[in-house]
Design an enzyme around this catalytic site. Structure first.
Site, PDB file in Angstrom:
ATOM      1  CG  ASP A   1      -2.058   0.920   0.991  1.00 41.38           C
ATOM      2  OD1 ASP A   1      -1.736   2.179   1.277  1.00 41.38           O
ATOM      3  OD2 ASP A   1      -3.054   0.696   1.291  1.00 41.38           O
TER       4      ASP A   1
ATOM      5  CD  GLN B   1     -15.078  -0.040  -3.011  1.00 36.75           C
ATOM      6  OE1 GLN B   1     -15.958  -0.111  -3.013  1.00 36.75           O
ATOM      7  NE2 GLN B   1     -14.179  -0.944  -3.627  1.00 36.75           N
TER       8      GLN B   1
ATOM      9  CG  HIS C   1      -8.810  -2.219  -2.365  1.00 39.36           C
ATOM     10  ND1 HIS C   1     -10.008  -1.436  -2.740  1.00 39.36           N
ATOM     11  CD2 HIS C   1      -8.551  -1.540  -1.285  1.00 39.36           C
ATOM     12  CE1 HIS C   1      -9.979  -0.382  -2.090  1.00 39.36           C
ATOM     13  NE2 HIS C   1      -9.328  -0.505  -1.103  1.00 39.36           N
TER      14      HIS C   1
ATOM     15  CG  HIS D   1      -7.117  -2.560   3.177  1.00 40.95           C
ATOM     16  ND1 HIS D   1      -6.300  -1.757   2.972  1.00 40.95           N
ATOM     17  CD2 HIS D   1      -8.264  -2.391   2.627  1.00 40.95           C
ATOM     18  CE1 HIS D   1      -6.819  -0.771   2.412  1.00 40.95           C
ATOM     19  NE2 HIS D   1      -8.013  -1.140   2.156  1.00 40.95           N
TER      20      HIS D   1
END
Length: 136
Positions: free
Chosen positions: A29, A90, A96, A98
């Site tokens: 990230d 989001q 996605h 995490h």
């Protein structure tokens, strides 16, 4: 389409790729909340989990399964999180997952600590809610 994650998947912008398959990609990230915070995304664009095809879904979660063992070695405990829609938090409308390494002193707390005004439901209300979700 002007999707940041599509651009990462298409290698139009750089990222720190951990691994990739034909249908998914895992990378650090860019704005981590912990050391090793990783994202796993399908390469095809989907806004919500329920929109993902079976093929891409299987590949995405196979990749999550493989990468989490690597991420988990950093601290021994990893939070998995998926924000599924804008109101859930989001920020980028592309599915996605995490993978967030956690430590006892990170002060993030359990998921229940995110909600300050948690509703209280009677057994009857919970039964009705369960039936509604089942029948949807």
């Amino acid at each position: 389409m002007d999707c940041l994650f599509c651009k990462i998947a298409n290698k139009e912008i750089p990222s720190r790729i951990i691994t990739e398959t034909e249908n998914s990609i895992a990378f650090l990230d860019a704005f981590p909340v912990s050391r090793g915070h990783t994202l796993v995304i399908p390469k095809n664009h989907y806004e919500k989990v329920q929109d993902v095809t079976d093929v891409d879904n299987n590949d995405l979660f196979d990749t999550v399964h493989k990468v989490i063992s690597k991420v988990d070695k950093l601290t021994g405990s990893t939070l998995l999180a998926i924000h599924n829609g804008k109101d859930s938090g989001q920020e980028i409308p592309h599915v996605h997952v995490h993978l967030i390494p956690r430590e006892s002193d990170d002060q993030a707390g359990p998921v229940h600590s995110m909600f300050k005004n948690r509703p209280k439901f009677s057994d009857e209300e919970l039964d009705k809610l369960c039936a509604k979700i089942k029948s949807s």
